[in-house]
Design a protein around this motif. Structure first.
Motif, mmCIF file in Angstrom:
data_model
loop_
_atom_site.group_PDB
_atom_site.id
_atom_site.type_symbol
_atom_site.label_atom_id
_atom_site.label_comp_id
_atom_site.label_asym_id
_atom_site.label_seq_id
_atom_site.Cartn_x
_atom_site.Cartn_y
_atom_site.Cartn_z
ATOM 1 N N HIS A 178 0.883 -1.334 0.058
ATOM 2 C CA HIS A 178 0.165 -0.120 0.000
ATOM 3 C C HIS A 178 0.881 1.292 0.256
ATOM 4 O O HIS A 178 0.502 2.343 -0.736
ATOM 5 N N HIS B 179 -3.178 2.731 -7.948
ATOM 6 C CA HIS B 179 -4.096 3.236 -6.713
ATOM 7 C C HIS B 179 -4.983 4.192 -6.948
ATOM 8 O O HIS B 179 -5.805 4.479 -6.213
ATOM 9 N N GLU C 297 -4.119 -3.108 -9.350
ATOM 10 C CA GLU C 297 -4.038 -3.056 -7.751
ATOM 11 C C GLU C 297 -4.753 -4.525 -7.269
ATOM 12 O O GLU C 297 -4.265 -5.214 -6.367
#
Length: 265
Positions: free
Chosen positions: A122, A135, A156
């Protein structure tokens, strides 16, 4: 998956599997959306993390992207199945082989492994050179809803789920434990994007429970983007000092009825 493939053609089985994944997401997200965004929105408005409600066009886009995610997640499931039938995984079916204690421990282990992977991936895809590629779609929902849970770009979705086949190559897992893990993951994902905070104000001060992330925690990530990267737990955000500096203040503003503690969304 084995039952579907053995009783249907491969195309039909894959279509059914995609439908199950997508409809499962729609079912749980839809129930929560119906309650908190349609029928009871006024009753629970004091629990809203962001006071405004997202527009319908944004929700339609979330559902559209989520269908692509369902396809990817089904593909990952097929990878797991392919590994299993070729005896390349540690999946076992006899509960007595490792015992009930390990059964529950394996669920905790995979949650910890997935949480660590998620945190670092992330942060990685928040790099300016990678954000638009991986993202951006997810962060178009700055005011998330339960439908945001699966709203990813295909790239993603792939990297987020790719760790699961790797884990089962090394970690003995019972199919029921894997099923429980996937449901916990979906539950955390939906609740993290719910847009409401229902936990008590003491939750983030509890010596154990404070390590579990709240809906406020992930909602602030959608608002602020450069903090609160964890999924299930707060270990990595605490260790790496990436919790948003106003996280506790925002959480208390929602969970306490003292209007003086409220802060701007």
């Amino acid at each position: 998956m084995e039952y579907l493939i053995s009783n249907f053609g491969i195309i039909q089985a894959v279509t059914i599997a995609i439908s199950i994944v997508f409809l499962r997401y729609l079912f749980f997200s839809g129930i929560l959306y119906s309650i908190f965004y349609l029928f009871k929105k006024q009753r629970f408005k004091h629990k809203r993390i962001q006071k405004k409600f997202p527009k319908l066009i944004r929700i339609k886009k979330e559902i559209k992207h989520s269908f692509s995610t369902a396809i990817v997640f089904t593909g990952i499931g097929l990878c797991v199945y392919a590994l299993k039938i070729n005896d390349l995984t540690k999946i076992y079916t006899d509960l007595s082989l490792y015992g009930s204690g390990y059964f529950f421990l394996s669920i905790l282990i995979i949650l910890l492994l997935h949480d660590s992977y998620f945190y670092w991936i992330h942060r990685f895809i928040h790099h300016p050179k990678l954000f638009a590629i991986f993202h951006k779609v997810h962060h178009q929902s700055r005011n998330p809803t339960p439908f945001t849970a699966f709203s990813f770009d295909v790239t993603e979705a792939i990297i987020e789920a790719a760790i699961i086949p790797v884990i089962i190559l090394f970690l003995p897992m019972h199919p029921l434990a894997i099923f429980i893990f996937f449901n916990i993951s979906l539950g955390f994902n939906i609740m993290g994007h719910l847009g409401y905070e229902f936990l008590p104000s003491w939750f983030i001060k509890h010596p154990i429970l404070k390590w579990i992330n709240t809906s406020t925690h992930h909602n602030m990530h959608h608002q602020k983007a450069n903090a609160n990267y964890g999924l299930y737990f707060n270990f990595w955000d605490t260790l790496m000092k990436t919790n948003h500096k106003h996280y506790h203040k925002k959480f208390y503003a929602i969970t306490r009825k003292n209007k003086k503690t409220s802060i701007t969304d």
